[in-house]
Design a protein around this motif. Sequence first.
Motif, short mmCIF file in Angstrom:
data_model
loop_
_atom_site.label_atom_id
_atom_site.label_comp_id
_atom_site.label_asym_id
_atom_site.label_seq_id
_atom_site.Cartn_x
_atom_site.Cartn_y
_atom_site.Cartn_z
N LEU A 33 -42.82 -14.26 43.20
CA LEU A 33 -41.73 -14.86 42.45
C LEU A 33 -41.26 -16.14 43.12
N GLU A 35 -37.97 -18.74 42.77
CA GLU A 35 -36.66 -18.83 42.15
C GLU A 35 -36.65 -19.85 41.03
N SER A 38 -40.50 -18.88 35.46
CA SER A 38 -40.65 -17.87 34.42
C SER A 38 -41.98 -17.15 34.57
N TYR A 39 -42.01 -15.87 34.20
CA TYR A 39 -43.20 -15.03 34.35
C TYR A 39 -43.35 -14.14 33.13
N ARG A 78 -31.96 -12.67 30.62
CA ARG A 78 -33.15 -13.46 30.93
C ARG A 78 -34.45 -12.72 30.66
N ILE A 94 -39.87 -12.83 31.88
CA ILE A 94 -38.71 -13.05 32.75
C ILE A 94 -38.52 -14.55 32.86
N SER A 97 -36.20 -16.73 37.02
CA SER A 97 -36.19 -15.57 37.91
C SER A 97 -35.18 -15.69 39.06
N ASP A 101 -34.89 -9.78 40.45
CA ASP A 101 -36.08 -9.51 39.65
C ASP A 101 -37.25 -8.98 40.48
N SER A 102 -37.12 -9.00 41.80
CA SER A 102 -38.21 -8.53 42.67
C SER A 102 -38.37 -7.03 42.54
#
Length: 110
Positions: A33, A35, A38-39, A78, A94, A97, A101-102
């Motif tokens: 991830l 910061e 988007s994923y 989000r 996501i 991030s 979110d991790s």
Amino acid sequence: MKRLAGTVLGLLFAQVCCVQGVDMEQSPPALSLQEGASYTLQCNFSTFPQSVSWYLQNPGGCIIHLFYIPSGTKKDGRLNATTVPKEGRSSLHISSSQTTDSGTYFCAVQ
């Protein structure tokens, strides 16, 4: 201390499962991830499910239910989940991030 936008926040992991004759696979299997980035996680399954759920297991071990989505699209802040049963796929997107979110993401098919 200043934080860099490119700082690695953690890892996303996906699980591969076979439940009651339903083959399913998530991708990507792992990613880092960043910061603000988007994923999208993809879940592909072999049969038409009655429902799809997405979960997050955070680094502390707590499992959080994110979405129950038999078909269509749902949004929560989000996070955005889409399931297309006829195509045998569901995705979790996501955006922007954050550290929260991790963790490990699970797609469950019922």
